[in-house]
Design a protein around this motif. Structure first.
Motif, mmCIF file in Angstrom:
data_model
loop_
_atom_site.group_PDB
_atom_site.id
_atom_site.type_symbol
_atom_site.label_atom_id
_atom_site.label_comp_id
_atom_site.label_asym_id
_atom_site.label_seq_id
_atom_site.Cartn_x
_atom_site.Cartn_y
_atom_site.Cartn_z
ATOM 1 N N TYR A 61 0.840 -1.202 0.000
ATOM 2 C CA TYR A 61 0.000 0.000 0.000
ATOM 3 C C TYR A 61 0.876 1.254 0.000
ATOM 4 O O TYR A 61 1.758 1.412 0.849
ATOM 5 C CB TYR A 61 -0.924 0.037 1.217
ATOM 6 C CG TYR A 61 -2.047 -0.964 1.140
ATOM 7 C CD1 TYR A 61 -3.199 -0.687 0.407
ATOM 8 C CD2 TYR A 61 -1.942 -2.196 1.768
ATOM 9 C CE1 TYR A 61 -4.225 -1.622 0.308
ATOM 10 C CE2 TYR A 61 -2.957 -3.132 1.678
ATOM 11 C CZ TYR A 61 -4.090 -2.835 0.948
ATOM 12 O OH TYR A 61 -5.102 -3.767 0.852
ATOM 13 N N PHE A 62 0.615 2.128 -0.968
ATOM 14 C CA PHE A 62 1.202 3.474 -0.921
ATOM 15 C C PHE A 62 0.222 4.378 -0.183
ATOM 16 O O PHE A 62 0.440 4.730 0.968
ATOM 17 C CB PHE A 62 1.495 4.000 -2.326
ATOM 18 C CG PHE A 62 1.963 5.430 -2.335
ATOM 19 C CD1 PHE A 62 3.198 5.775 -1.834
ATOM 20 C CD2 PHE A 62 1.133 6.442 -2.842
ATOM 21 C CE1 PHE A 62 3.621 7.109 -1.812
ATOM 22 C CE2 PHE A 62 1.551 7.764 -2.832
ATOM 23 C CZ PHE A 62 2.796 8.105 -2.316
ATOM 24 N N ALA A 63 -0.876 4.758 -0.815
ATOM 25 C CA ALA A 63 -1.918 5.547 -0.155
ATOM 26 C C ALA A 63 -3.249 5.236 -0.821
ATOM 27 O O ALA A 63 -3.316 5.076 -2.038
ATOM 28 C CB ALA A 63 -1.606 7.041 -0.235
ATOM 29 N N SER A 64 -4.303 5.164 -0.009
ATOM 30 C CA SER A 64 -5.578 4.632 -0.495
ATOM 31 C C SER A 64 -6.709 5.652 -0.545
ATOM 32 O O SER A 64 -7.879 5.278 -0.677
ATOM 33 C CB SER A 64 -6.000 3.441 0.389
ATOM 34 O OG SER A 64 -5.019 2.441 0.376
ATOM 35 N N GLY A 65 -6.394 6.936 -0.441
ATOM 36 C CA GLY A 65 -7.426 7.954 -0.613
ATOM 37 C C GLY A 65 -8.332 8.110 0.593
ATOM 38 O O GLY A 65 -8.030 7.654 1.697
ATOM 39 N N GLY A 66 -9.464 8.755 0.372
ATOM 40 C CA GLY A 66 -10.362 9.118 1.453
ATOM 41 C C GLY A 66 -11.028 7.927 2.116
ATOM 42 O O GLY A 66 -11.291 6.906 1.476
ATOM 43 N N THR A 67 -11.313 8.073 3.407
ATOM 44 C CA THR A 67 -12.079 7.061 4.114
ATOM 45 C C THR A 67 -13.550 7.177 3.738
ATOM 46 O O THR A 67 -14.000 8.197 3.208
ATOM 47 C CB THR A 67 -11.955 7.238 5.632
ATOM 48 O OG1 THR A 67 -12.523 8.501 6.003
ATOM 49 C CG2 THR A 67 -10.493 7.190 6.075
ATOM 50 N N GLN A 68 -14.308 6.145 4.035
ATOM 51 C CA GLN A 68 -15.744 6.203 3.772
ATOM 52 C C GLN A 68 -16.380 7.326 4.576
ATOM 53 O O GLN A 68 -17.223 8.071 4.064
ATOM 54 C CB GLN A 68 -16.403 4.865 4.116
ATOM 55 C CG GLN A 68 -17.874 4.799 3.723
ATOM 56 C CD GLN A 68 -18.489 3.456 4.068
ATOM 57 O OE1 GLN A 68 -18.467 3.021 5.221
ATOM 58 N NE2 GLN A 68 -19.034 2.775 3.057
ATOM 59 N N GLU A 69 -15.951 7.474 5.828
ATOM 60 C CA GLU A 69 -16.499 8.538 6.662
ATOM 61 C C GLU A 69 -16.183 9.912 6.085
ATOM 62 O O GLU A 69 -17.022 10.822 6.112
ATOM 63 C CB GLU A 69 -15.940 8.431 8.087
ATOM 64 C CG GLU A 69 -16.379 7.199 8.852
ATOM 65 C CD GLU A 69 -15.647 5.933 8.420
ATOM 66 O OE1 GLU A 69 -14.640 6.040 7.674
ATOM 67 O OE2 GLU A 69 -16.094 4.839 8.810
ATOM 68 N N GLY A 70 -14.962 10.055 5.551
ATOM 69 C CA GLY A 70 -14.574 11.330 4.955
ATOM 70 C C GLY A 70 -15.385 11.658 3.720
ATOM 71 O O GLY A 70 -15.797 12.809 3.518
ATOM 72 N N LEU A 71 -15.626 10.656 2.876
ATOM 73 C CA LEU A 71 -16.425 10.883 1.670
ATOM 74 C C LEU A 71 -17.872 11.221 2.024
ATOM 75 O O LEU A 71 -18.482 12.106 1.403
ATOM 76 C CB LEU A 71 -16.378 9.650 0.770
ATOM 77 C CG LEU A 71 -15.012 9.290 0.170
ATOM 78 C CD1 LEU A 71 -15.128 8.044 -0.695
ATOM 79 C CD2 LEU A 71 -14.435 10.448 -0.636
ATOM 80 N N LEU A 72 -18.422 10.538 3.027
ATOM 81 C CA LEU A 72 -19.798 10.830 3.437
ATOM 82 C C LEU A 72 -19.908 12.225 4.040
ATOM 83 O O LEU A 72 -20.939 12.895 3.873
ATOM 84 C CB LEU A 72 -20.281 9.772 4.432
ATOM 85 C CG LEU A 72 -20.539 8.385 3.851
ATOM 86 C CD1 LEU A 72 -20.868 7.389 4.960
ATOM 87 C CD2 LEU A 72 -21.665 8.418 2.816
ATOM 88 N N ALA A 73 -18.863 12.681 4.712
ATOM 89 C CA ALA A 73 -18.877 14.038 5.268
ATOM 90 C C ALA A 73 -18.933 15.077 4.152
ATOM 91 O O ALA A 73 -19.628 16.094 4.271
ATOM 92 C CB ALA A 73 -17.651 14.261 6.147
ATOM 93 N N ILE A 74 -18.217 14.820 3.064
ATOM 94 C CA ILE A 74 -18.292 15.731 1.920
ATOM 95 C C ILE A 74 -19.676 15.654 1.290
ATOM 96 O O ILE A 74 -20.271 16.675 0.937
ATOM 97 C CB ILE A 74 -17.200 15.384 0.885
ATOM 98 C CG1 ILE A 74 -15.802 15.586 1.489
ATOM 99 C CG2 ILE A 74 -17.357 16.255 -0.367
ATOM 100 C CD1 ILE A 74 -14.672 15.167 0.563
#
Length: 249
Positions: A61-74
């Motif tokens: 793993y390098f980096a996997s982007g936003g968390t589900q919680e982060g995307l739902l907050a947006i």
């Protein structure tokens, strides 16, 4: 030097290695990872001996982007991707940054790596810009930096389809980066870093400022355009359903 529980930083001979290791979240943008990255790059600004930075992940793993919680907050309107501002850390770092993407780069994680000055991919790893998988238009500066670094045709395909691409496939498609077996990525990053660390610090800073000046000046308006697109696309009910049902697949 342990910056946070999931981000580690070591310095030797002018080379700083930042390692992201949030095993619980597979290097998604958790609060701990965000805090660690921001603190690491802030610390570098006060390390006069630092001439070059290597940014890397752990295992596959390098980096996997936003968390589900982060995307739902947006999606709920409680935050924006600009609140994190991770995409500009490497770009605004005073010295050159090498992204040693030895593992998967997913969505914003891949885009974050593309803002570095030197990029190395692994043959086995998956890279994508998966924003449209969830039904919202790309953010994180991806509509600017992906075409700039990968070329317009490939970037347009990646951004529209949100499909996965192995590093080996990207090499066949002509990406202008070194694509190596995973076990050789960090070693090659150090080879480049050692070459850079041999140069005078002021010359490295001056040349980087010149080389990325257009990116720094042009990125701001693109970010605003991406935010405007998010106002149209992110708050659809179908998007929320996609984030809930498709996340992690």
């Amino acid at each position: 030097m342990k910056i946070s529980s999931v981000v580690h930083m070591v310095e030797q001979d002018g080379i700083v290695q930042i390692t992201m290791e949030d095993r619980q979240h597979k290097n998604m943008f958790s609060e701990q990872l965000i805090e660690g990255l921001r603190e690491s790059f802030a610390t570098i600004e006060h390390l006069p001996q630092c001439k070059v930075v290597i940014l890397t992940g752990y295992d596959n793993y390098f980096a996997s982007g936003g968390t589900q919680e982060g995307l739902l907050a947006i999606q709920d309107g409680r935050s924006k991707f600009t609140d994190l501002n991770l995409y500009s850390l490497a770009l605004n770092c005073r010295v050159p940054v090498i992204s040693a993407m030895q593992g998967h780069g997913i969505g914003g994680g891949f885009v974050m790596g593309l803002f570095s000055d030197v990029i190395i991919l692994s043959q086995e790893s998956i890279y994508n810009t998966n924003f449209m998988k969830y039904g919202f238009t790309p953010g994180f500066g991806s509509t600017y930096i992906v075409p700039r670094k990968l070329g317009f045709a490939l970037a347009q395909e990646m951004l529209l389809t949100a499909e996965n691409y192995r590093g080996a496939e990207l090499a066949q498609r002509g990406v202008p980066f070194k694509v190596l077996p995973r076990t050789e990525v960090l070693q090659y990053a150090y080879k480049i870093a050692e070459s850079l660390a041999d140069k005078p610090t002021e010359s490295l800073i001056t040349l980087k400022d010149h080389l990325v000046a257009s990116i720094r000046s042009e990125l701001g308006p693109i970010i605003q355009e991406e935010l405007q697109m998010h106002e149209k696309t992110f708050h659809q009910e179908g998007v929320r359903q996609r984030i809930v049902s498709l996340f992690g697949q």
